[in-house]
Motif scaffolding. Structure first.
Motif, PDB file in Angstrom:
ATOM      1  N   ARG A 103       0.822  -1.209   0.000  1.00  0.00           N
ATOM      2  CA  ARG A 103       0.000   0.000   0.000  1.00  0.00           C
ATOM      3  C   ARG A 103       0.858   1.260   0.000  1.00  0.00           C
ATOM      4  NH1 ARG A 103      -1.627   4.105   3.006  1.00  0.00           N
ATOM      5  NH2 ARG A 103      -0.363   3.477   4.798  1.00  0.00           N
ATOM      6  N   ASP A 229      -4.594   2.680   5.692  1.00  0.00           N
ATOM      7  CA  ASP A 229      -4.245   1.262   5.708  1.00  0.00           C
ATOM      8  C   ASP A 229      -5.468   0.405   6.017  1.00  0.00           C
ATOM      9  OD1 ASP A 229      -1.902  -0.604   5.528  1.00  0.00           O
ATOM     10  OD2 ASP A 229      -2.607  -1.173   7.530  1.00  0.00           O
ATOM     11  N   TYR A 232      -7.521   0.197   2.921  1.00  0.00           N
ATOM     12  CA  TYR A 232      -6.871  -0.647   1.906  1.00  0.00           C
ATOM     13  C   TYR A 232      -7.138  -2.125   2.179  1.00  0.00           C
ATOM     14  CZ  TYR A 232      -3.084  -2.902  -0.719  1.00  0.00           C
ATOM     15  OH  TYR A 232      -2.349  -3.707  -1.556  1.00  0.00           O
TER      16      TYR A 232
END
Length: 251
Positions: A103, A229, A232
């Motif tokens: 990511r 995060d 993601y």
């Protein structure tokens, strides 16, 4: 990395010509920011040829996939980590994780072009993520990663303090998480800090001499990265859960 199964894993990956970059805790060990890590994590090039080489290396290590997803190109391409457990006598029980996408990080060919190559005491080389890429890869929602980021950048700052390169100065200004060191770095390099301040509020606050605002800005940075995060991984976690349910139904 003294007497441990890690050198066997690294040398096997290297011997098979796998385009792989060490990351995670073992890379932090090499950069002097950690003393121990229980597994080995790699970013890999997700090409058919490279995955064939990786398969051969994992076969030599007698590594078997654990949990989900399976070791397939489609899952690597979508950003999943594939988890293995080694059964070779020299590496028994060691976990190896591989990923092809990270990511917020550039594609693998760019990571490879910036890699750091280390000469290990065991007599072979290993490639790892560059320090800036390793730091970027650690910006997750996990609590344990943020102290490691802080330590990685602090080690770099200490080691390069007396004669830094322009690249190091830019890295410190964009990555330091320690308010006092960030303030010191800004005062040492005000011209460079002025450029970074355009996109990093913590630098602008340091230039203004407001340490409370520096700390607040750093907290906002961390919260933003944690949330990015989480977003993601949310669909990827849902996919893993579906795969687990499917495995149970097929059992």
């Amino acid at each position: 990395m003294s007497l441990s199964p890690i050198p066997k894993v690294l040398s096997t990956i290297r011997a098979h010509g796998v385009e792989a970059l060490l990351m995670g805790g073992q890379a932090c060990v090499l950069y002097g920011a950690a003393e121990f890590s229980r597994d080995a994590d790699f970013a890999v090039l997700a090409s058919p040829e490279n995955l064939d080489r990786l398969s051969a290396a994992l076969a030599e290590l007698q590594a078997e996939v654990i949990a989900v997803p399976p070791f397939e190109f489609q899952y690597l391409e979508r950003g999943h980590a594939i988890h293995f457990r080694c059964r070779h006598p020299e590496t028994f029980g060691l976990r190896v994780d591989v990923m092809a996408r990270l990511r917020g990080i550039d594609p693998f060919p760019e990571l490879w072009s910036r890699r750091t190559t280390w000469e290990l005491p065991e007599g072979f080389q290993v490639d790892s993520l560059s320090l800036p890429d390793l730091v970027a890869s650690k910006k997750t929602q996990r609590d344990k990663d943020w102290p490691m980021i802080r330590r990685l950048v602090e080690v770099s700052y200490d080691e390069g303090f007396s004669s830094p390169t322009p690249e190091q100065v830019t890295f410190w200004l964009t990555a330091l998480l320690t308010p006092e060191l960030l303030d010191e770095c800004v005062r040492r390099f005000p011209a460079e800090a002025g450029k970074v301040a355009e996109f990093r509020p913590a630098i602008a606050a340091a230039l203004a001499g407001d340490m409370n605002a520096v700390r607040d800005a750093l907290a906002v940075e961390q919260a933003r990265e944690r949330e990015l995060d989480r977003q993601y991984w949310e669909p990827l976690k849902a996919e893993l859960e579906a795969l687990r349910h499917q495995r149970v139904r097929d059992a």
